[in-house]
Scaffold this motif. Structure first.
Motif, PDB file in Angstrom:
ATOM      1  N   ASN A   1       0.834  -1.208   0.000  1.00  0.00           N
ATOM      2  CA  ASN A   1       0.000   0.000   0.000  1.00  0.00           C
ATOM      3  C   ASN A   1       0.867   1.255   0.000  1.00  0.00           C
ATOM      4  N   ASN A   2       1.935   1.245   0.790  1.00  0.00           N
ATOM      5  CA  ASN A   2       2.835   2.407   0.828  1.00  0.00           C
ATOM      6  C   ASN A   2       3.478   2.641  -0.530  1.00  0.00           C
ATOM      7  N   TRP A   3       3.946   1.588  -1.182  1.00  0.00           N
ATOM      8  CA  TRP A   3       4.575   1.742  -2.498  1.00  0.00           C
ATOM      9  C   TRP A   3       3.566   2.213  -3.538  1.00  0.00           C
ATOM     10  N   LEU A   4       2.333   1.735  -3.461  1.00  0.00           N
ATOM     11  CA  LEU A   4       1.306   2.181  -4.401  1.00  0.00           C
ATOM     12  C   LEU A   4       0.980   3.664  -4.192  1.00  0.00           C
ATOM     13  N   LEU A   5       0.966   4.104  -2.938  1.00  0.00           N
ATOM     14  CA  LEU A   5       0.731   5.519  -2.665  1.00  0.00           C
ATOM     15  C   LEU A   5       1.873   6.391  -3.199  1.00  0.00           C
ATOM     16  N   VAL A   6       3.098   5.942  -3.029  1.00  0.00           N
ATOM     17  CA  VAL A   6       4.250   6.681  -3.557  1.00  0.00           C
ATOM     18  C   VAL A   6       4.168   6.757  -5.078  1.00  0.00           C
ATOM     19  N   LEU A   7       3.834   5.644  -5.716  1.00  0.00           N
ATOM     20  CA  LEU A   7       3.695   5.621  -7.171  1.00  0.00           C
ATOM     21  C   LEU A   7       2.590   6.572  -7.626  1.00  0.00           C
ATOM     22  N   ALA A   8       1.474   6.600  -6.915  1.00  0.00           N
ATOM     23  CA  ALA A   8       0.364   7.485  -7.269  1.00  0.00           C
ATOM     24  C   ALA A   8       0.790   8.951  -7.176  1.00  0.00           C
ATOM     25  N   VAL A   9       1.555   9.300  -6.157  1.00  0.00           N
ATOM     26  CA  VAL A   9       2.030  10.682  -6.000  1.00  0.00           C
ATOM     27  C   VAL A   9       2.956  11.057  -7.150  1.00  0.00           C
ATOM     28  N   VAL A  10       3.858  10.151  -7.515  1.00  0.00           N
ATOM     29  CA  VAL A  10       4.788  10.422  -8.619  1.00  0.00           C
ATOM     30  C   VAL A  10       4.020  10.603  -9.926  1.00  0.00           C
ATOM     31  N   VAL A  11       3.045   9.744 -10.175  1.00  0.00           N
ATOM     32  CA  VAL A  11       2.252   9.851 -11.408  1.00  0.00           C
ATOM     33  C   VAL A  11       1.478  11.164 -11.430  1.00  0.00           C
ATOM     34  N   LEU A  12       0.864  11.536 -10.308  1.00  0.00           N
ATOM     35  CA  LEU A  12       0.119  12.796 -10.261  1.00  0.00           C
ATOM     36  C   LEU A  12       1.022  14.007 -10.464  1.00  0.00           C
ATOM     37  N   ALA A  13       2.232  13.941  -9.965  1.00  0.00           N
ATOM     38  CA  ALA A  13       3.156  15.066 -10.133  1.00  0.00           C
ATOM     39  C   ALA A  13       3.701  15.139 -11.558  1.00  0.00           C
TER      40      ALA A  13
ATOM     41  N   ALA B   1       2.309  13.757 -14.431  1.00  0.00           N
ATOM     42  CA  ALA B   1       1.316  13.742 -15.512  1.00  0.00           C
ATOM     43  C   ALA B   1       1.170  15.090 -16.219  1.00  0.00           C
ATOM     44  N   PRO B   2       1.043  16.204 -15.521  1.00  0.00           N
ATOM     45  CA  PRO B   2       0.900  17.476 -16.248  1.00  0.00           C
ATOM     46  C   PRO B   2       2.116  17.810 -17.116  1.00  0.00           C
ATOM     47  N   VAL B   3       3.289  17.486 -16.628  1.00  0.00           N
ATOM     48  CA  VAL B   3       4.506  17.792 -17.384  1.00  0.00           C
ATOM     49  C   VAL B   3       4.582  16.944 -18.651  1.00  0.00           C
TER      50      VAL B   3
END
Length: 104
Positions: A9-21, A23-25
């Motif tokens: 769960n922790n790794w999935l949350l970290v991955l989600a944060v990276v993707v959200l950061a 994605a706009p770029v």
């Protein structure tokens, strides 16, 4: 919940944060990512062109990249302080719940 599930769960949350950061770029090509300060300044000049700021910046940074770096460092320091304080109080809470091993 097992320890292995918490780890995933922790790794999935970290991955989600990276993707959200990122994605706009990645997906918005040619966009100019300016800060709210720049947008506010242009809005004020539109409304009242003769406006003059009360104060000047103490330090003029050479570029937007350096400004972004300074903002990121400030955010990282703030997050570190908040994380430390939360960890400190969590540790104290856990310590007070644990029975004293030296007492009878």
């Amino acid at each position: 919940m097992t320890k292995q599930n918490k780890k995933w769960n922790n790794w999935l949350l970290v991955l989600a944060v990276v993707v959200l950061a990122a994605a706009p770029v990645v997906f918005i090509k040619g966009a100019e990512f300016s800060g709210s300060d720049d947008q506010a300044e242009s809005a004020i000049k539109e409304i009242q062109p003769e406006y003059k700021p009360w104060l000047k910046s103490l330090i003029e940074l050479p570029s937007g990249e350096v400004e972004s770096l300074m903002f990121s460092v400030q955010a990282a320091i703030g997050a570190g302080v908040i994380g430390y304080v939360i960890g400190l109080y969590k540790g104290r809470s856990e310590q007070s719940k644990k029975p004293n091993e030296n007492s009878d």
